[in-house]
Motif scaffolding. Structure first.
Motif: not given
Ligand SMILES: O=C(O)CCC(=O)C(=O)O
Length: 280
Positions: A177-192, A78-80, A135-138
């Motif tokens: 307070t929900r703990g870790t949420l599911a993330h999906h990789y969005v190329d080239p921005l990062g996990h979201r 994700i670095a450019e 953007q660096f995504p949510w």
């Protein structure tokens, strides 16, 4: 925000709040951190210290930028070059970074929000350049690498004044307070973890101040649309004994648990409530 599922390894998370006699923060700030998952702390680190740190981090970033420019598409993961550069583990080579990682104000914040036994878990510089604004995504920090306990602390230390226009952090309060949420990789921005949120709040902060948030607080940074580079140094602190869970989340349970205590970069900063002045 659409419905967001928990991360598959987040099965029984409960947000922890320990009683504390605070050293740095007021009780209202501590309450707010536990309720909302974030705080802006102004003037945490003195201007001279920020200048010395920035000088050393600029050198490291210069090498990263040169490396990226030598690669196809000038990018790695994700670095450019010209967009966003990361360099982890500055504490290994930079005396100024080591000093800041044990800065008394930051260690006191760790005491107030994390507990009496704390290690540096991760550190990295993140520079956002205006040449290729993005953007660096949510995401939650625990959505990148799954750490247990899931609840650790990120100190996003501003090296330059940061604003909505140059890519300051934004947060969504209350989701931690929900703990870790599911993330999906969005190329080239990062996990979201989600694309947008109606509850997003901008967190601009001046150089030397920090946005302090939980590893479970969704955050993003916007594009840098100014003419200068936005610079941040990110320090993450975890309770002593924290482990990284390895494996592929969608493929079943973790395949290994790796304790985070590399003495060169994951040293104790608090032991039995006392600041540790040199790496151990
Ligand atoms: O500083 C930035 O632009 C984003 C960095 C970030 O959120 C992270 O490294 O987790």
């Amino acid at each position: 925000m659409s419905v967001v599922l928990p991360h598959p390894w987040n099965t029984d998370f409960e947000w922890q709040r320990r009683p504390v006699v605070p050293r740095r923060l007021g009780t209202a700030e501590i309450d707010r951190f536990h309720d909302e998952g974030w705080l802006v702390l102004d003037d945490l680190v003195e201007p001279d210290t920020i200048r010395a740190l920035t000088d050393e981090l600029d050198e490291i970033e210069g090498e990263v930028d040169e490396l990226l420019r030598s690669l196809p598409d000038e990018r790695m993961f994700i670095a450019e070059a010209g967009a966003i550069t990361f360099s982890p583990h500055a504490v290994v080579s930079s005396a100024a970074a080591r000093t800041v990682s044990r800065h008394p104000a930051i260690v006191d914040v760790c005491h107030d929000l994390l507990g009496p036994d704390v290690r540096l878990y991760w550190d990295q510089l993140v520079y956002k350049s205006p040449a290729k604004p993005r953007q660096f995504p949510w995401h939650q920090d625990n959505g990148y690498t799954f750490v247990e306990p899931q609840q650790y602390l990120t100190v996003w230390l501003a090296l330059t004044d940061t604003t909505v226009d140059n890519g300051c952090p934004w947060v969504v309060p209350g989701c931690h307070t929900r703990g870790t949420l599911a993330h999906h990789y969005v190329d080239p921005l990062g996990h979201r973890c989600f694309a947008t949120s109606d509850d997003a709040i901008a967190a601009p902060v001046r150089a030397g101040g920090a946005v302090v948030f939980s590893s479970l607080t969704p955050h993003m940074t916007g594009p840098n649309t100014t003419g200068t580079v936005r610079k941040a140094y990110i320090l993450q602190y975890a309770p002593d004994g924290a482990e990284v869970l390895e494996g592929k989340a969608g493929d079943g349970p973790p395949t290994a648990r790796v304790i985070q205590n590399d003495p060169s970069r994951q040293y104790a900063v608090l032991c039995n409530g006392e600041p540790v002045v040199s790496p151990s």
